[in-house]
Every structure is written in structure tokens, then in C-alpha cells.
Design an enzyme around this catalytic site. Structure first.
Site, PDB file in Angstrom:
ATOM      1  CD  GLU B  57      34.663  46.286  44.723  1.00  0.00           C
ATOM      2  OE1 GLU B  57      33.935  47.311  44.737  1.00  0.00           O
ATOM      3  OE2 GLU B  57      34.339  45.237  44.138  1.00  0.00           O
ATOM      4  CG  HIS B 124      35.510  40.379  34.329  1.00  0.00           C
ATOM      5  ND1 HIS B 124      34.744  41.287  33.640  1.00  0.00           N
ATOM      6  CD2 HIS B 124      34.781  40.035  35.414  1.00  0.00           C
ATOM      7  CE1 HIS B 124      33.593  41.472  34.268  1.00  0.00           C
ATOM      8  NE2 HIS B 124      33.591  40.726  35.355  1.00  0.00           N
TER       9      HIS B 124
END
Lengths: 316, 320
Positions: B57, B124
Site C-alpha cells: 500500500e 475488514h
């Protein structure tokens, strides 16, 4: 090299005289390596210099006034007082402005190279320089791996100057030589003694050419000693005398000057004349900038967005 | 009928078709079409412009900054908003500062699939918008409708500054509309999702729908609750919030993120600071509970605000 050294010596003097806000960070000992990288790059390439790359910046086309203005906080400088010292650049001219977080610029150069590829440009090289300390960051790993996967024409110069601030190599990494990591990334690695200008010009130059030829990312691990503190606030008392007196501790500028004289390419008088001439250039730049205005808070937009109408409005 | 997720895909297809500077970069976004299929078929429709990234990322966002410097308009898909934390540095320190430092624009769109769904657990399910909103230099969008998912994503790509596009995973399949919108409110304008006179609920993203359901429940008891959909949390449309509170005199701010600081705190602070005299009673906030987000649906359903808890909070507010 000489201009970078004399400019930085002047900046260090100004710092000690209290004329500079923030810090002053010298590339002393790294000039041969840095200048070699700046010289190997062409107009149209991308260069993200780091803290000790004054020589490379100048070699890649930075105006000495940009450096002095950023250090002295002139509002006419490229950063207009919003940023200082080494945190400067003109990204549209291929000179990216480093952020302080180590390793962050590597992936930015990767993205710049991806953009050039999207735009159909070939023969472009992107280069950035980091230190031994940066090699421990996640950003370093992520970006090098990305560069390898995308087979980007990236040249990463790792200047192993033996210390990350005060932390020596043996507390920073455990591999024998940082260049061994190139194997792990599937890229080509090279080593160079950065006290020798000849060697730097050769190794860095070839790495840039190999990247330009499409051989993928190139990693150059250079060995040198930082001949100053981390910044001018740091007396670097932690650097052992034995290391200073070792071949690694040699001053690349003196080595280069000796080589020039040994080969008969310059005399002592020539060197002295160059020094005088360069010093004059530095003094003129500093004198110019010292007459320039500082940034005025009343003239600031105080808006971080280019789309000013979307700036969040706080009403006190 | 088109879903919220399909609207996001259609917006990306239009952005790629309209502007050669746009490309998509993210994990599994190419042939596979993304973890949620938000980029399904885009790689084959736009060869070479929808690229799989390594699980990196930091480098994904960092590379987008470099590409933006060179004139591109990248869309970065972070697989889950939760996983933007490894890219946090590049978002807040590089993308968000680039224009201010260098006067070079940074038109990147970072898609953050946000918010909870049953069984997704602590890593998540997160809502990161309040964390990022703290930093200057970012625009943060939180679409609550299919129409906004489409029009605001297109607008995000067109904006010359870094945009965090917080799309809600719960809405991906649950929310449907007749078709794509032909006109839209601009970024920065909140929307009155339901008109009312007795209390104002300020919400965004999936919480708009919980608030609307709660308002419906209360209308059976004769209360008319106004629901303000913020649409964008940065910039925050303080004027629309204040105008609503001026009509109702009561404020409840609802957010799916954690309670400390964040969007609801900002809304309450601004109303208290700028519209104290408009309030008939103290303003209230309703957020998720102050723990990591639980896995089991029973626990998760209680952790986040839902229509019943919003309705309860509204009844408390209306009794004051």
C-alpha cells in the site's frame, strides 16, 4: 563537487551564526557519488535527491539560488518559506521534493516512471538516493519490489555512510553487504567505493545506462563515511577515529583533487583558482538571497488544496 | 436496476474512457476484477490501464503521487479501507502535502472500501474517514446512494487534489437504483435525504439508511425527523447542517466510526460553536462502540449504530 562543498560550508557557517532556521545537513564525503548520479542523468529524467545530495542536485540542474533561498527562507524560493533546507524541488522539471520519511521517494519515482511509460516515453531514467538507514524501512522494500515487478528504469543509489544518525551498520542490518539484497529483488546490483570519483562516475554512469537500455532496476551500493554530523547540530562524536583514518574515511574531494594533479590535468594553482571562483559564486548567491523578503503570513493562502473552493471552511 | 457497486464500476469505466490520463492500480484489480469486482471487465476493455499491484500500500500510493506529478490521474484501489494504514504515510505526508509544498497538483483518487458487514471482523470493517479528515490537503467523500457513488467518483477523478473515496461495502449489493444519474449535487454540498421539523439527524454513508429507517419508525408516532446526508465529510457542509438545526432545534450526529473525535464530534462542535442559539436541547452523538469491530453478527449488529439504536437515541433527544 566543489560548488556543493563550498556552498554547504557557507550554509554551515550561517547556521552557526544563527542565520538559518531549522537544520543544516551536509553531504560532505558524498559529493563524488552524488555528483556522478546527477551528471549521469539527462534532461527529461527524474531525480529524487535525499538529504546529502547537494552535489547531485547541482549536477542535475538545480539553481544554486534555489538551495540558498530554501535554507534562508526567502519567499522567492521554490518552497516560498513553506518548506526549508533539503526539502525542496521542482517536480515538473524532474526534481522531486523529498519528504522526510525515508524510502517514500522511491515509489514516487517508480510512479513517475510508470507515468512516462503510459505516455509512451522511452529512454527515461528515474533515480533516487537513500542511505543505509533507509534500507531498513518497509517503504524501501515495497518500492524496490514494485520497481522490479514493473521492470522500471529505476536507479537506486544506496549511500552506505556507516551511520544512520548515530546508529552503526551492525545495528541497522545483518546482511554482509546491502547489495546482496538486489538478488532478492531480482534486480542488478553494483558496488562502488564512493571516495573515488573515477569509480563513481564509472559505476553510477553504467548503472544509469543499463537502466536506460531496459535492463530494469539498478541498485548501486556505495561505501563511504559521512564526514559531518547527521546535521550541523550533531558533533558526530560517535564516529570512531579508526574509521575516520581508514580508506573509507577519505575525503572524496581531496582524493579527486590529488588525482587531477597526479594526472597533470590540473595544477595546485588551478585548484586554488577554481576554489576562489566557486567561493565567489557562493558569496554572491548568499548576498542576493539575504536581501530578499521573508514570507509574510498575511500573504499566505492558508489553503492546502489547489481546488480552493473545496477547502473546508472553519469559522472561529 | 443498478447497484452501488455497479455504479462504481460504471464510473471507473467512464473515467477511463473519457480521459487517457486515468489508470487503475490495486491488488487483484486486473483480469480478476478486484476483491469486490468493482473493476470487473475493465482490464479487457482498457488494455494496459488496469494494473495489478503487489501487496504494497505504501508503494501503491507513493507511485500514484509520482504518476500524478507527471500528469496522470491514478485511481488506487485499496482492497479494504483498513489496509490503507500501511499506505498512511504516503497519503497524509506525501499526497496531502504535495500541492501545498510544490504547487504541483496531486489528482489522485484512493478508493477505500469502508465500513462493516456481518462477519468481517476487526480488520475488514473499519471506517477511516475521521482519521484522514484530521489532515489538511485531502478531500474525503462518503457516498450514501447509488447516484452519488457514480457522480461523486467521477467528480473525484476530475478534482485536482487527492480524494479519499470511502465507498461502503454494506451498500455494494444492498442498494439499487433505477439507473445512473444525469445530474448531481456538487462535492461539498450535503443533501436533505428526508425533510422534517422535530429533529435533525446528520449522517453519512451507510448510516444515512439507518437514520432514514429510524425516521420512518418515528413518523408512525407523529415525529418528523429531518435526515441530512453529508455526502462529503471534508469539506463539511456546515451551512446545510446549521440550516436544518435552525428548522428543528435538535441535533443527533450518527457515524459508524469510533466515538473519540471524528466526524460526529466535528459536526456537534461546529453546531455548538456556530449555532448554539439554534439548539433547543443539548446535541447528541451516536457512534460505534469503543472497541475493535467484532466478528460475530450478533456482536457486530450491536457494535455499530442501527435503525433501532438511532430511533432510541432520537426518542431520548425528543423527550428532552
Amino acid at each position: 563537487m566543489l560548488l556543493a562543498r563550498l556552498l554547504e560550508e557557507k550554509l554551515a557557517n550561517l547556521y552557526r551564526a544563527g542565520k538559518i532556521n531549522g537544520g543544516v545537513f551536509l553531504g560532505k564525503g558524498q559529493e563524488a557519488l552524488s555528483a556522478s548520479l546527477g551528471m549521469a542523468l539527462k534532461k527529461g529524467d527524474i531525480f529524487a535527491p535525499l538529504i546529502r545530495d547537494q552535489a547531485g542536485r547541482l549536477a542535475f540542474g538545480e539553481d544554486i539560488l534555489d538551495a540558498v533561498r530554501t535554507y534562508l527562507g526567502s519567499k522567492l524560493g521554490p518552497m516560498r518559506g513553506r518548506e526549508g533546507n533539503v526539502h525542496r524541488g521542482l517536480p515538473r522539471e524532474g526534481r522531486y521534493a523529498m519528504i522526510s520519511h525515508l524510502g517514500a521517494m522511491i515509489s514516487a519515482v517508480c510512479g513517475g516512471l510508470m507515468a512516462r511509460r503510459f505516455q509512451g516515453q522511452t529512454g527515461v531514467v528515474g533515480a533516487t538516493c537513500v542511505g543505509d538507514g533507509c534500507s531498513s524501512t518497509g517503504a524501501f522494500h515495497e518500492a524496490l519490489n514494485l520497481a522490479a515487478v514493473e521492470k522500471l528504469p529505476l536507479v537506486l543509489v544506496v549511500a552506505n555512510n556507516q551511520f544512520a544518525y548515530s546508529t552503526p551498520n551492525d545495528r541497522e542490518f545483518a546482511c554482509k553487504n546491502l547489495v546482496d539484497r538486489a538478488i532478492g529483488y531480482g534486480i542488478e546490483g553494483h558496488t562502488v567505493d564512493a571516495t573515488e570519483l573515477d569509480a563513481c562516475l564509472d559505476v553510477v554512469g553504467r548503472a544509469v545506462e543499463r537502466a536506460r537500455e531496459g535492463r530494469g532496476p539498478q541498485m548501486v551500493v556505495a561505501t563511504l563515511l559521512r564526514l559531518a554530523g547527521h546535521g550541523e547540530h550533531d558533533d558526530a562524536a560517535y564516529i570512531p577515529e579508526a574509521l575516520k583514518n581508514s580508506p573509507t574515511g577519505r575525503d572524496c574531494l581531496k582524493v579527486a583533487e590529488c588525482t587531477l594533479m597526479e594526472r597533470g590535468w590540473a595544477s595546485a594553482a588551478d585548484l586554488e583558482a577554481w576554489r576562489e571562483e566557486t567561493l565567489q559564486q557562493v558569496e554572491e548567491a548568499v548576498a542576493t538571497v539575504q536581501r530578499e523578503p521573508a514570507p509574510d503570513p498575511a500573504e499566505e493562502t492558508w489553503c492546502a488544496l489547489s481546488t480552493q473552493e473545496l477547502d473546508d471552511t472553519f469559522r472561529a | 436496476m443498478i447497484t452501488y457497486l455497479e455504479a462504481i464500476r460504471e464510473a471507473q469505466a467512464k473515467a477511463l474512457a473519457d480521459d487517457p490520463r486515468v489508470y487503475i492500480y490495486g491488488q487483484d484489480v486486473a483480469e480478476f476484477g478486484g476483491a469486490f469486482k468493482a473493476t470487473k471487465n475493465l482490464a479487457s476493455a482498457f488494455p494496459g490501464r488496469v494494473l495489478n499491484s503487489p501487496i504494497s500500500e505504501d508503494a501503491m500510493v507513493g507511485s500514484a503521487v509520482g504518476a500524478a506529478i507527471e500528469g496522470m490521474r491514478p485511481i488506487v484501489e485499496i482492497q479494504y479501507a483498513d489496509f490503507s494504514t500501511p499506505g498512511f504515510n504516503q497519503i497524509v505526508n506525501h499526497a496531502a502535502t504535495l500541492y501545498w509544498r510544490t504547487q504541483v497538483k496531486c489528482p489522485i483518487t484512493i478508493r477505500l472500501p469502508s465500513g462493516g458487514t456481518a462477519g468481517s471482523g476487526p480488520f475488514h470493517s473499519q471506517s477511516m474517514e475521521g482519521v484522514y479528515a484530521q489532515y489538511p490537503g485531502l478531500i474525503i467523500l462518503t457516498p450514501a446512494t447509488v447516484e452519488d457513488a457514480y457522480s461523486m467518483l467521477l467528480e473525484a477523478v476530475a478534482i485536482d487534489d487527492p480524494v479519499l473515496f470511502c465507498e461502503h461495502k454494506y451498500l455494494y449489493y444492498h442498494l439499487k437504483a433505477e439507473g445512473l444519474p444525469t445530474e448531481a449535487l456538487p462535492v461539498g454540498k450535503a443533501r436533505i435525504a428526508r425533510q422534517g421539523r422535530d429533529a435533525t439527524v446528520v449522517a453519512y454513508s451507510a448510516m444515512v439508511h439507518e437514520a432514514l429507517a429510524a425516521a420512518e419508525e418515528l413518523s408512525a408516532d407523529g415525529y418528523e425527523v429531518e435526515v441530512v446526508d453529508l455526502r462529503s465529510i471534508k469539506p463539511l457542509d456546515t451551512d446545510t447542517i446549521l440550516a436544518s438545526v435552525a428548522r428543528t432545534g435538535r441535533l443527533l450526529a450518527v457515524g459508524e466510526a469510533w466515538p473519540w473525535g471524528g466526524v460526529t464530534a466535528e459536526v456537534v462542535a461546529r453546531v455548538a460553536s456556530e449555532g448554539f442559539e439554534l439548539l433547543d436541547v443539548p446535541p447528541r452523538r451516536l457512534n460505534a462502540k469503543n472497541t475493535p469491530i467484532p466478528f460475530h453478527p450478533n456482536l457486530w449488529g450491536t457494535h455499530r449504530p442501527t435503525a433501532p439504536t438511532v430511533a432510541r437515541a432520537l426518542r431520548d433527544l425528543l423527550r428532552l
